[in-house]
Design a protein around this motif. Structure first.
Motif, mmCIF file in Angstrom:
data_model
loop_
_atom_site.group_PDB
_atom_site.id
_atom_site.type_symbol
_atom_site.label_atom_id
_atom_site.label_comp_id
_atom_site.label_asym_id
_atom_site.label_seq_id
_atom_site.Cartn_x
_atom_site.Cartn_y
_atom_site.Cartn_z
ATOM 1 N N GLY A 9 0.751 -1.351 -0.141
ATOM 2 C CA GLY A 9 -0.092 0.103 -0.051
ATOM 3 C C GLY A 9 0.945 1.201 -0.031
ATOM 4 N N LYS A 10 0.297 2.331 -0.159
ATOM 5 C CA LYS A 10 0.726 3.543 -0.479
ATOM 6 C C LYS A 10 0.438 4.670 0.929
ATOM 7 C CE LYS A 10 1.648 4.161 -5.362
ATOM 8 N NZ LYS A 10 2.777 3.679 -5.136
ATOM 9 N N LEU A 33 19.185 2.689 2.742
ATOM 10 C CA LEU A 33 17.666 2.537 2.984
ATOM 11 C C LEU A 33 16.973 2.517 1.566
ATOM 12 C CD1 LEU A 33 15.399 1.834 4.820
ATOM 13 C CD2 LEU A 33 15.090 4.397 4.942
ATOM 14 N N GLU A 34 16.137 1.323 1.361
ATOM 15 C CA GLU A 34 15.300 1.528 0.171
ATOM 16 C C GLU A 34 13.894 1.133 0.712
ATOM 17 O OE1 GLU A 34 14.956 -0.465 -4.254
ATOM 18 O OE2 GLU A 34 16.048 -1.412 -2.870
ATOM 19 N N ILE A 35 12.880 2.003 0.264
ATOM 20 C CA ILE A 35 11.476 1.572 0.718
ATOM 21 C C ILE A 35 10.754 1.376 -0.630
ATOM 22 C CG2 ILE A 35 9.147 2.557 1.750
ATOM 23 C CD1 ILE A 35 11.003 4.248 3.484
ATOM 24 N N ILE A 36 10.260 0.099 -0.680
ATOM 25 C CA ILE A 36 9.372 -0.557 -1.688
ATOM 26 C C ILE A 36 7.992 -0.575 -1.521
ATOM 27 C CG2 ILE A 36 9.217 -2.310 -3.486
ATOM 28 C CD1 ILE A 36 12.333 -2.768 -2.886
ATOM 29 N N GLU A 37 7.143 -0.109 -2.261
ATOM 30 C CA GLU A 37 5.668 -0.125 -1.710
ATOM 31 C C GLU A 37 5.337 -1.149 -3.034
ATOM 32 O OE1 GLU A 37 4.442 4.193 -2.112
ATOM 33 O OE2 GLU A 37 4.449 3.936 0.056
ATOM 34 N N VAL A 38 4.379 -1.977 -2.623
ATOM 35 C CA VAL A 38 3.820 -2.894 -3.686
ATOM 36 C C VAL A 38 2.352 -2.585 -3.548
ATOM 37 C CG1 VAL A 38 5.354 -4.739 -3.512
ATOM 38 C CG2 VAL A 38 3.457 -4.898 -2.150
ATOM 39 N N ALA A 39 1.176 -2.548 -4.669
ATOM 40 C CA ALA A 39 -0.189 -2.450 -4.438
ATOM 41 C C ALA A 39 -0.705 -3.235 -3.648
ATOM 42 C CB ALA A 39 -0.655 -2.575 -5.920
ATOM 43 N N ASP A 40 -1.727 -2.796 -3.233
ATOM 44 C CA ASP A 40 -2.379 -3.494 -2.142
ATOM 45 C C ASP A 40 -3.865 -3.931 -2.909
ATOM 46 O OD1 ASP A 40 -3.719 -1.131 -2.230
ATOM 47 O OD2 ASP A 40 -4.045 -1.024 -0.057
ATOM 48 N N GLU A 41 -4.488 -5.056 -2.429
ATOM 49 C CA GLU A 41 -5.888 -5.378 -2.999
ATOM 50 C C GLU A 41 -6.987 -4.780 -2.258
ATOM 51 O OE1 GLU A 41 -6.504 -7.679 -5.909
ATOM 52 O OE2 GLU A 41 -4.279 -7.194 -6.291
ATOM 53 N N LYS A 42 -7.967 -4.623 -2.962
ATOM 54 C CA LYS A 42 -9.162 -4.012 -2.094
ATOM 55 C C LYS A 42 -9.740 -5.265 -1.342
ATOM 56 C CE LYS A 42 -12.705 -1.137 -1.785
ATOM 57 N NZ LYS A 42 -12.884 -1.058 -0.403
ATOM 58 N N THR A 43 -10.063 -5.125 -0.229
ATOM 59 C CA THR A 43 -10.479 -6.226 0.706
ATOM 60 C C THR A 43 -12.157 -5.809 0.854
ATOM 61 O OG1 THR A 43 -8.532 -6.522 1.632
ATOM 62 C CG2 THR A 43 -10.419 -7.748 2.666
ATOM 63 N N PRO A 44 -12.932 -6.650 0.131
ATOM 64 C CA PRO A 44 -14.367 -6.463 0.320
ATOM 65 C C PRO A 44 -14.780 -6.620 1.832
ATOM 66 C CG PRO A 44 -13.978 -8.319 -1.136
ATOM 67 C CD PRO A 44 -12.650 -7.702 -0.375
ATOM 68 N N ARG A 56 -4.242 -11.891 0.301
ATOM 69 C CA ARG A 56 -2.900 -12.128 0.853
ATOM 70 C C ARG A 56 -1.722 -12.906 -0.309
ATOM 71 N NH1 ARG A 56 -5.712 -13.155 5.675
ATOM 72 N NH2 ARG A 56 -5.586 -15.238 5.463
ATOM 73 N N ALA A 57 -2.350 -13.910 -0.952
ATOM 74 C CA ALA A 57 -1.314 -14.314 -2.096
ATOM 75 C C ALA A 57 -1.092 -13.622 -3.263
ATOM 76 C CB ALA A 57 -2.179 -15.679 -2.627
ATOM 77 N N LYS A 58 -2.079 -12.582 -3.596
ATOM 78 C CA LYS A 58 -1.492 -11.735 -4.567
ATOM 79 C C LYS A 58 -0.528 -10.550 -4.236
ATOM 80 C CE LYS A 58 -5.849 -11.740 -7.369
ATOM 81 N NZ LYS A 58 -7.293 -11.272 -7.469
ATOM 82 N N GLU A 59 -0.898 -10.129 -3.041
ATOM 83 C CA GLU A 59 0.096 -9.156 -2.230
ATOM 84 C C GLU A 59 1.372 -9.830 -2.204
ATOM 85 O OE1 GLU A 59 -3.392 -6.389 0.048
ATOM 86 O OE2 GLU A 59 -2.176 -7.755 1.039
ATOM 87 N N GLY A 60 1.260 -11.266 -1.540
ATOM 88 C CA GLY A 60 2.703 -11.922 -1.627
ATOM 89 C C GLY A 60 3.314 -12.264 -2.672
ATOM 90 N N GLU A 61 2.705 -12.516 -3.936
ATOM 91 C CA GLU A 61 3.455 -12.564 -5.178
ATOM 92 C C GLU A 61 4.059 -11.088 -5.496
ATOM 93 O OE1 GLU A 61 1.181 -13.580 -8.346
ATOM 94 O OE2 GLU A 61 0.215 -14.984 -7.394
ATOM 95 N N ARG A 62 3.748 -10.012 -5.165
ATOM 96 C CA ARG A 62 4.384 -8.674 -5.583
ATOM 97 C C ARG A 62 5.422 -8.617 -4.565
ATOM 98 N NH1 ARG A 62 -1.619 -6.265 -5.510
ATOM 99 N NH2 ARG A 62 -2.360 -7.050 -7.432
ATOM 100 N N ILE A 63 5.302 -8.987 -3.235
ATOM 101 C CA ILE A 63 6.367 -8.605 -2.052
ATOM 102 C C ILE A 63 7.545 -9.751 -2.708
ATOM 103 C CG2 ILE A 63 6.889 -9.391 0.118
ATOM 104 C CD1 ILE A 63 4.177 -8.430 1.008
ATOM 105 N N LEU A 64 7.135 -10.721 -2.854
ATOM 106 C CA LEU A 64 8.315 -11.639 -3.387
ATOM 107 C C LEU A 64 9.232 -11.418 -4.580
ATOM 108 C CD1 LEU A 64 6.457 -15.026 -2.469
ATOM 109 C CD2 LEU A 64 8.452 -14.122 -1.137
ATOM 110 N N LYS A 65 8.574 -10.783 -5.476
ATOM 111 C CA LYS A 65 9.531 -10.241 -6.537
ATOM 112 C C LYS A 65 10.554 -9.304 -6.082
ATOM 113 C CE LYS A 65 5.699 -9.773 -10.028
ATOM 114 N NZ LYS A 65 4.857 -9.042 -10.733
ATOM 115 N N TYR A 66 10.405 -8.967 -4.974
ATOM 116 C CA TYR A 66 11.621 -7.758 -4.570
ATOM 117 C C TYR A 66 12.523 -8.405 -3.466
ATOM 118 C CZ TYR A 66 9.090 -4.266 -6.677
ATOM 119 O OH TYR A 66 8.575 -3.532 -7.883
ATOM 120 N N ILE A 67 12.318 -9.863 -3.030
ATOM 121 C CA ILE A 67 13.086 -10.485 -2.079
ATOM 122 C C ILE A 67 14.204 -10.904 -2.686
ATOM 123 C CG2 ILE A 67 13.262 -12.023 -0.271
ATOM 124 C CD1 ILE A 67 10.363 -11.172 0.639
ATOM 125 N N LYS A 68 15.158 -10.561 -2.688
ATOM 126 C CA LYS A 68 16.614 -11.429 -3.170
ATOM 127 C C LYS A 68 17.134 -12.625 -2.338
ATOM 128 C CE LYS A 68 17.545 -7.551 -6.030
ATOM 129 N NZ LYS A 68 16.334 -6.784 -5.729
#
Length: 159
Positions: A9-10, A33-44, A56-68
């Motif tokens: 989220g932003k 320091l690096e701050i990376i923001e990934v998009a959040d999903e709207k939770t009904p 959580r899985a969709k947000e997790g995919e976005r997070i994992l792209k940045y983990i080396k």
């Protein structure tokens, strides 16, 4: 040492952006320091556990792209280990002494982190049994990382 914050989220509120900018500036003396923001999903409202798991899985995919592969990953979790400021400083310092040059702190969205991210975590950290807004948690985390570096350097800031 490189510290990466990977967050969902932003930040919208100016006062939080200002606080993040201030601690980012202070931290620049001690680490990259690096701050990376990934998009959040709207939770009904009243989403089922299955829907939340998918989010959580969709947000997790976005997070994992940045983990080396070489990153030491610290996930912020209510059920994680609670540390004092001195213990967090010791943790960061010992990781550096052990040759870890990159730490990623991961802050999930409003419904937490997905299984894939949790399984990649090297350390689960909790700041409290209370729940905090994830935007505010960024400020709290940055302040504690800054406090850690001040403790490591022997500065009186943390008193």
């Amino acid at each position: 040492m490189k510290i990466t914050l990977i967050t969902v989220g932003k930040i919208k509120e100016k006062y939080l952006k200002d606080a993040i900018a201030e601690y980012s500036k202070r931290l620049s003396r001690y680490c990259k320091l690096e701050i990376i923001e990934v998009a959040d999903e709207k939770t009904p409202d009243q989403a089922s556990e299955t829907v939340e798991e998918g989010i959580r899985a969709k947000e997790g995919e976005r997070i994992l792209k940045y983990i080396k592969d070489d990153m030491y990953v610290v996930t912020l979790e209510i059920s994680g280990k609670m540390l004092s400021s001195e213990e967090l400083a010791e943790k960061i310092n010992s990781l550096g002494l052990a040759g870890k040059s990159s730490i990623a702190f991961v802050i999930g969205g409003s419904i937490g982190l997905g299984k894939e991210v949790l399984s990649r975590s090297d350390y689960a950290l909790s700041f409290s049994k209370m729940t905090f807004p994830h935007q505010l948690m960024r400020v709290i985390l940055l302040e504690q990382v800054y406090r850690s570096y001040r403790i490591i350097s022997g500065s009186p800031y943390h008193k």
